[in-house]
Design a protein around this motif. Structure first.
Motif, PDB file in Angstrom:
ATOM      1  N   ARG A 100       2.871  26.837   1.404  1.00 36.51           N
ATOM      2  CA  ARG A 100       3.499  25.598   1.831  1.00 36.51           C
ATOM      3  C   ARG A 100       3.401  24.509   0.761  1.00 36.51           C
ATOM      4  O   ARG A 100       4.045  23.475   0.880  1.00 36.51           O
ATOM      5  CB  ARG A 100       2.825  25.064   3.107  1.00 36.51           C
ATOM      6  N   SER A 101       2.575  24.724  -0.285  1.00 34.81           N
ATOM      7  CA  SER A 101       2.330  23.637  -1.235  1.00 34.81           C
ATOM      8  C   SER A 101       2.897  23.882  -2.624  1.00 34.81           C
ATOM      9  O   SER A 101       3.311  22.939  -3.287  1.00 34.81           O
ATOM     10  CB  SER A 101       0.824  23.394  -1.386  1.00 34.81           C
ATOM     11  N   VAL A 132       6.731  22.737  -4.111  1.00 32.79           N
ATOM     12  CA  VAL A 132       7.428  21.877  -3.153  1.00 32.79           C
ATOM     13  C   VAL A 132       7.266  20.438  -3.637  1.00 32.79           C
ATOM     14  O   VAL A 132       6.183  20.030  -4.030  1.00 32.79           O
ATOM     15  CB  VAL A 132       6.832  22.034  -1.737  1.00 32.79           C
ATOM     16  N   VAL A 187      14.497  19.333  -1.300  1.00 33.04           N
ATOM     17  CA  VAL A 187      13.369  19.968  -0.616  1.00 33.04           C
ATOM     18  C   VAL A 187      13.942  20.894   0.444  1.00 33.04           C
ATOM     19  O   VAL A 187      14.947  20.573   1.091  1.00 33.04           O
ATOM     20  CB  VAL A 187      12.456  18.901   0.030  1.00 33.04           C
ATOM     21  N   SER A 218      10.428  19.435   7.407  1.00 34.05           N
ATOM     22  CA  SER A 218       8.972  19.358   7.555  1.00 34.05           C
ATOM     23  C   SER A 218       8.280  19.346   6.192  1.00 34.05           C
ATOM     24  O   SER A 218       7.257  18.687   6.019  1.00 34.05           O
ATOM     25  CB  SER A 218       8.456  20.505   8.416  1.00 34.05           C
ATOM     26  N   ASP A 219       8.870  20.053   5.227  1.00 30.45           N
ATOM     27  CA  ASP A 219       8.332  19.970   3.866  1.00 30.45           C
ATOM     28  C   ASP A 219       8.508  18.564   3.298  1.00 30.45           C
ATOM     29  O   ASP A 219       7.667  18.080   2.545  1.00 30.45           O
ATOM     30  CB  ASP A 219       9.046  20.969   2.955  1.00 30.45           C
ATOM     31  N   ASN A 264       3.207  19.552  -4.733  1.00 34.89           N
ATOM     32  CA  ASN A 264       2.258  19.111  -3.707  1.00 34.89           C
ATOM     33  C   ASN A 264       0.874  19.677  -3.949  1.00 34.89           C
ATOM     34  O   ASN A 264      -0.129  19.004  -3.753  1.00 34.89           O
ATOM     35  CB  ASN A 264       2.737  19.579  -2.322  1.00 34.89           C
ATOM     36  N   THR A 307       5.670  16.288   1.819  1.00 33.48           N
ATOM     37  CA  THR A 307       5.757  15.744   0.463  1.00 33.48           C
ATOM     38  C   THR A 307       5.540  14.236   0.473  1.00 33.48           C
ATOM     39  O   THR A 307       4.854  13.685  -0.382  1.00 33.48           O
ATOM     40  CB  THR A 307       7.136  16.058  -0.139  1.00 33.48           C
ATOM     41  N   MET A 354       1.275  19.004   7.067  1.00 32.54           N
ATOM     42  CA  MET A 354       1.713  20.397   6.974  1.00 32.54           C
ATOM     43  C   MET A 354       1.108  21.245   8.082  1.00 32.54           C
ATOM     44  O   MET A 354       1.108  22.471   8.013  1.00 32.54           O
ATOM     45  CB  MET A 354       1.412  20.994   5.603  1.00 32.54           C
TER      46      MET A 354
END
Lengths: 380, 149
Positions: free
Chosen positions: A192-193, A196, A333, A337-338, A246, A342, A115
Motif C-alpha cells: 500500500r505504500s 504511491v 494516484v 483511498s490511496d 509514501n 497520501t 491506510m
C-alpha cells in the motif's frame, strides 16, 4: 468527476477541503481549499510585548507548539545579539527532540489510520504516551508547554527527571525497533505504500517542500545543520531518502526518531552546569530566524521597538508541504483511498498554515486555493 | 419499556464527531490521544469517526473562525437527534488568546449552537476530556432522546 472531501470528514482530523478530480477510481489531480481556521494570530501579536507574544506563538500549532516558542525566543535573542547559556541551549535541544519524536509518531499513526492499518496505528499511539510523559516530567505540560522565554528556559531540570527520561528512552528504544521492522518488511503495508504518491526531487524543489517530505524526495536540507547548538555540540546526521513515495516519507520519520533518541542521550549525558536563564535587554531592531520544526523549516521574522512587537511574520512548513501534496503527490494516484493516505503522509497541520485571509476591495472574503492554485481553472 | 431499551442502547454506543472551528490543534490531538491504548476510548463504547450524519456527540474545539459562522449550524443540523454538544478547551468557551483586538474569531460557540458540556483547559488533559464525556454523554443523550419522544 470532482469528489469533495471535507471540511468535516471521517478521513480528516482538521478542517480542510480536498477536491479530487477523478475518472472512475483514478485520481487525476487535486485542489485544496484553506481558510477554515484562520484566527488572525499575527495581527493579534502586533503591539504586544514578547511576554504575551510567546503564548500566542505557542498556539500557532498544537502539535509542534514547542519549536514555535523556541524560534520566537531565538529571534529576540538575535535582535539583542546574545545567546543563552549552554545549559539552556542543551535543554532546548532536549525538549525539541522529545517534541519531534511525539510529532513523528503522531504523523505516522495518522498515516496508518488512513491506510486502515489499525494495529500499527494503536502501537504508534501507545508508544507516544511515554514520550508525552517525558515531556510532562520536563516541562509540566503535555501540549502547550510554556517552557521557553527570551533568555533561556523557565525551569531547571533535576537529576531525578533526567534519570526518568533516560529510563523512558531505554524502554521506548527496546520496543520501537519492532514496529519499524513491522512496517519496513511487512508485505501488506509495503504494497500500500511503495510507489504511491511519488514526488521526484525536481518536483519537491519546485513545490519548495521542506522537512521529512522534502528529505524523502532527495532534498538533503535540515535547518538543524545551521543551528549553533546542533552544529557545535551535537553529533548527528541528516536522514534522507531518494524514493519520494509514501513508504519513504514514513520511513524518513521513523529514522529521524533514532537520531532524536541519540540526541536526547547526548544532551542528558553531557549537560553542562550553569544557569538556565539570563536577563536580556532587547533593543529596537528586526531579525529573522529559522529552525527545524518536526514538519520542516519554520521562520519567524520580527520587527520590534525594544518593547512591543511592531510587525511579525511567521512561515510554517505545512503550507508548502500541503501544496506539494496537492500538486505533485496527488497526481495519477490509483485509488481515492490511496489519495487520502497520501494526503495523510504529507503530515498536514492545518492550524499551522492559516494566517492569511484574502479580501477583495469591498472586504468580502475570497476563497483561497493555495499558493499554486490561485489561478486554477478547476472549479468544484 | 421501549424507552428503557432505547436508553440502554444509546448509553452503550456513542458516536463522536470532532469539529475544529479554528483552534491550535492542541485539543484535537489530545482527543486523538484518547484513542491510544492507555486511555482506550472504545472500551466505553465511544467511537470517534468524524461523521456528523451518524454522530451522537459533537465535540467542538476552536474559537469559531469566520468560515464556521454559518457552517457550524449546518453541521449541527445534519446530526440526527438525540445529540449533544461538548465544547473542549478554552477556545470554544471564551476564545482564549485569540479573542483579542485584531483576532478574527467569534467565540463563544454557545452563541451559535446549544452547548451541553464544557471542558476548560488549554488543552485539557485527556483524562479530563474522558471524564467529561463519560459523566455527561450517556445520561444527556438518553434524556434528550426521551424529550423528543
Amino acid at each position: 468527476m470532482i469528489l469533495p472531501i471535507g471540511p468535516v470528514h471521517p478521513g480528516l482530523k482538521e478542517p480542510l477541503r480536498l477536491k479530487l478530480k477523478t475518472r472512475g477510481e483514478k485520481v487525476l489531480s487535486a485542489e485544496i481549499d484553506y481558510g477554515y481556521i484562520h484566527r488572525g494570530i499575527e495581527r493579534v501579536m502586533e503591539g504586544k510585548t514578547w511576554q504575551k507574544g510567546i503564548f500566542l506563538a505557542e498556539r500557532v500549532c498544537g502539535i509542534c507548539s514547542y519549536i514555535h516558542t523556541q524560534t520566537f525566543a531565538e529571534v529576540f535573542e538575535k535582535i539583542a545579539g546574545e545567546t543563552v547559556t549552554l545549559r539552556a541551549q542543551y535543554l532546548r535541544v532536549l525538549t525539541n527532540e522529545l517534541d519531534r519524536i511525539q510529532s513523528h509518531l503522531l504523523a505516522n499513526s495518522t498515516y496508518f489510520k488512513a491506510m486502515e492499518h489499525e494495529t500499527l496505528f494503536m502501537y504508534m499511539l501507545g508508544l507516544r504516551e511515554p514520550i508525552m510523559d517525558a515531556i510532562e516530567l520536563l516541562t509540566g505540560n503535555r501540549v502547550n508547554m510554556g517552557w521557553n522565554v527570551v533568555g533561556g528556559v523557565k525551569m531547571d531540570i533535576k537529576q531525578a527527571h533526567m534519570d526518568s527520561i533516560l529510563e523512558i528512552m531505554d524502554k521506548f528504544e527496546s520496543e520501537y525497533g519492532r514496529y519499524v521492522e513491522m512496517f519496513e518488511s511487512g508485505p501488506l503495508v509495503g504494497l500500500r505504500s511503495h510507489d504511491v504518491g511519488k514526488m521526484t526531487r525536481d518536483e519537491a524543489l519546485m513545490a519548495r517542500a521542506v522537512g521529512p517530505i522534502g528529505r524523502a524526495s532527495g532534498l538533503k536540507h535540515d535547518v538543524r545543520e545551521q543551528h549553533h547548538t546542533y552544529r557545535d555540540h551535537m553529533d548527528w546526521k541528516v536522514v534522507w531518502r531518494k524514493e519520494g513515495d509514501n513508504f519513504a516519507r514514513t520511513m524518513n520519520r521513523f529514522d529521524e526518531i533514532w537520531e532524536s533518541i541519540s540526541l536526547i542521550r547526548q544532551v542528558i549525558n553531557n549537560l553542562p552546569p550553569g544557569e538556565v536563564r539570563k536577563k536580556i535587554e532587547i533593543p529596537a531592531g528586526d531579525a529573522e530566524y529559522r529552525n527545524e520544526a518536526p514538519r520542516g523549516e519554520v521562520t519567524y521574522s520580527v520587527e520590534t521597538n525594544g518593547n512591543l512587537i511592531k510587525n511579525i511574520s511567521i512561515r510554517t512548513p505545512s503550507i508548502m508541504n500541503i501544496d506539494a501534496c496537492a500538486k505533485y503527490m496527488l497526481k495519477d494516484v490509483a485509488t481515492v483511498s490511496d489519495a487520502v493516505a497520501t494526503y495523510a503522509t504529507s503530515d498536514p497541520c492545518i492550524a499551522c498554515t492559516e494566517r492569511v485571509i484574502i479580501l477583495d476591495e469591498s472586504g468580502r472574503h475570497l476563497d483561497f486555493h493555495g499558493v499554486h492554485n490561485i489561478n486554477s481553472k478547476l472549479k468544484g | 419499556m421501549l424507552d428503557g431499551l432505547k436508553d440502554i442502547i444509546r448509553k452503550s454506543s456513542i458516536h463522536v464527531c470532532l469539529v475544529n472551528t479554528g483552534g491550535c490543534n492542541g485539543c484535537d490531538i489530545e482527543i486523538v490521544a484518547l484513542l491510544s491504548p492507555r486511555y482506550d476510548l472504545e472500551q466505553y463504547g465511544i467511537y470517534v469517526h468524524n461523521n456528523p450524519r451518524e454522530a451522537d456527540v459533537i465535540i467542538v474545539t476552536g474559537a469559531m473562525a469566520e468560515q464556521w459562522v454559518d457552517k457550524l449550524q449546518r453541521v449541527y443540523a445534519k446530526t440526527p437527534e438525540p445529540k449533544i454538544v461538548v465544547a473542549v478547551g478554552n477556545c470554544p468557551l471564551t476564545g482564549d488568546v485569540f479573542n483579542q483586538e485584531g483576532g478574527n474569531v467569534h467565540a463563544p460557540v454557545s452563541d451559535f449552537i446549544p452547548v451541553d458540556a464544557e471542558v476548560s483547559g488549554c488543552p485539557p488533559r485527556p483524562s479530563e476530556i474522558l471524564e467529561a464525556l463519560l459523566t455527561v454523554a450517556p445520561g444527556a443523550i438518553a434524556a434528550r432522546g426521551r424529550q423528543k419522544l
